[in-house]
Design a protein around this motif. Structure first.
Motif, mmCIF file in Angstrom:
data_model
loop_
_atom_site.group_PDB
_atom_site.id
_atom_site.type_symbol
_atom_site.label_atom_id
_atom_site.label_comp_id
_atom_site.label_asym_id
_atom_site.label_seq_id
_atom_site.Cartn_x
_atom_site.Cartn_y
_atom_site.Cartn_z
ATOM 1 N N ARG A 72 0.824 -1.339 0.210
ATOM 2 C CA ARG A 72 0.084 0.039 -0.063
ATOM 3 C C ARG A 72 0.803 1.404 -0.127
ATOM 4 N N GLN A 98 -12.227 3.635 5.857
ATOM 5 C CA GLN A 98 -11.129 3.527 5.340
ATOM 6 C C GLN A 98 -9.890 3.498 6.512
ATOM 7 N N GLU A 102 -4.319 3.747 4.675
ATOM 8 C CA GLU A 102 -4.813 4.341 3.336
ATOM 9 C C GLU A 102 -5.034 5.734 3.658
#
Length: 433
Positions: A72, A98, A102
């Motif tokens: 990520r 979320q 992130e």
């Protein structure tokens, strides 16, 4: 581990913010010196994180564990790219769904977009349009495959019974044949307004072939043709039956291959007939067995014909050197066949050619033609035999036979000269193998 990564993202956000302020200061206040302490602190934190990460990776490798990588964060370490999802996530009111990682990455990228838009090198749409990286293949890939046959291991034992090993020699001979037996009946009543007479006719034919070909240099072809036909007519008061077709002919060729289709060839043609030949209401014998007997030896070249997807097959013999021997048993027939009176034999040399072809127009129609020519430059013999076969089924067929012939060594006819002609049409039983 996630808190460290979150802290790293915050540092990146701060670094872009400071860099934006420094760039802004350079653009609008060139005389003002920017404060770089935050950037130095950020670089120090990255170096510390790298050292700690390397220690964790080494520890996991020592425990035979795969290093744990989080994909990520790739957007923070690749060339700065504008991603559509970053702005979209910022517009969401409730961001609880979320994750922390992130959210931190999106905030760091958004800070970079806002403070340093000129550092954005590309966009997500441009990457999608470019597609995946690949190499154009202009040539087909061919892999060399090695075939290995696996054989079972045979135990090393002696069999209790004897084993005979038989080695068969290749058979270079091929055999074929054609047979047919055909009839013709014609009835005309005595008061028929155009006249004519009733007659019956029968024709039997057999063609046998035995050919040798060792697929290298040698060919030896043998063909034996036998034909015998009879007819009866009420108008012939002297003969209850006479021959309409009578032939015994052998053709043998020994060839040595010169090229793919050409052979040096030695050929023998020998022919005579079975029975006496008569004309209607005439007691004279016009031909007989060994009257005449013709032997033709020729040396030349032969061409093997295969054309139109093997529908046209056969051979062409061209011989510049040929020897012809003719024997007539009946002395009374000597002059009729070009011999001196009272002689039985005649010898001469010349040139010879033979075209022996078969053209299968379809499974039902076939044309066989044989053109034979011999000349001594004093006399000439030319024969052209044509047989068109109509095959109705496996056993029933009809034949149309057309046979013009030229021979200036025989007696001249007042009406036809040296030309002779024969034709018949028949139907009956046929068989081939």
């Amino acid at each position: 581990m996630n808190s460290r990564l979150l802290l790293m993202a915050v540092f990146i956000s701060m670094a872009f913010s400071v860099y934006g302020q420094v760039a802004h200061g350079r653009r609008y206040a060139h005389s003002e010196k920017p404060d770089t302490s935050v950037v130095v602190a950020y670089v120090d934190s990255l170096l510390s994180y790298k050292a700690k990460s390397d220690s964790v990776f080494r520890l996991r490798r020592s425990l035979d564990m795969e290093p744990s990588l989080d994909s990520r964060f790739f957007r923070l370490f690749t060339p700065l790219t504008y991603y559509n999802s970053v702005a979209g996530n910022m517009m969401v009111l409730d961001r609880s769904a979320q994750g922390d990682v992130e959210a931190a990455v999106d905030e760091a990228l958004m800070a970079a977009y806002l403070n340093s838009p000129d550092k954005v090198l590309t966009t997500e749409d441009e990457i999608v349009e470019a597609g995946a990286l690949h190499e154009e293949i202009t040539k087909p890939l061919r892999h060399k495959v090695e075939y290995v046959r696996h054989d079972d291991v045979v135990p090393d034992v002696n069999p209790e019974f004897p084993i005979d090993i038989v080695v068969e020699k290749p058979n270079f001979w091929t055999f074929s044949g054609d047979y047919y037996l055909q009839f013709l009946q014609n009835f005309v009543s005595g008061n028929w307004y155009k006249g004519g007479e009733s007659n019956y006719s029968m024709l039997a034919s057999a063609t046998l072939q035995a050919n040798y070909n060792n697929k290298q240099k040698i060919k030896f072809e043998n063909k034996l043709e036998l034909k015998l036909g009879f007819q009866t007519s009420r108008g012939d008061t002297l003969h209850s039956m006479k021959t309409s077709e009578d032939l015994i002919r052998y053709t043998g060729k020994l060839g040595l291959q010169a090229t793919k289709n050409w052979y040096y060839t030695l050929q023998l043609i020998a022919y005579t007939q079975f029975m006496r030949g008569y004309k209607s209401n005439d007691p004279k014998v016009y031909s007989d067995i060994l009257s005449p007997l013709n032997l033709n030896f020729s040396l030349g070249m032969s061409y093997t014909v295969k054309a139109f997807n093997d529908k046209l097959t056969g051979s062409i013999q061209l011989a510049p050197l040929a020897y012809n021997f003719r024997y007539v048993g009946r002395k009374a027939l000597a002059t009729q066949y070009g011999l001196d009176e009272g002689k039985h034999t005649m010898n001469d040399f010349g040139s010879e050619c033979t075209f022996d072809l078969t053209w299968a127009f379809s499974e039902l129609i076939k044309w066989k033609t044989r053109l034979y020519g011999y000349t001594t430059y004093k006399r000439t013999e030319l024969e052209w035999e044509n047989t068109i076969t109509f095959q109705f089924n496996k056993f029933i067929s009809s034949n149309l036979f057309i046979y013009p012939r030229f021979d200036d060594g025989s007696s001249r006819d007042d009406h036809h000269g040296y030309w002779q002609f024969k034709e018949y049409l028949s139907i009956g039983f046929a068989y081939s193998f």
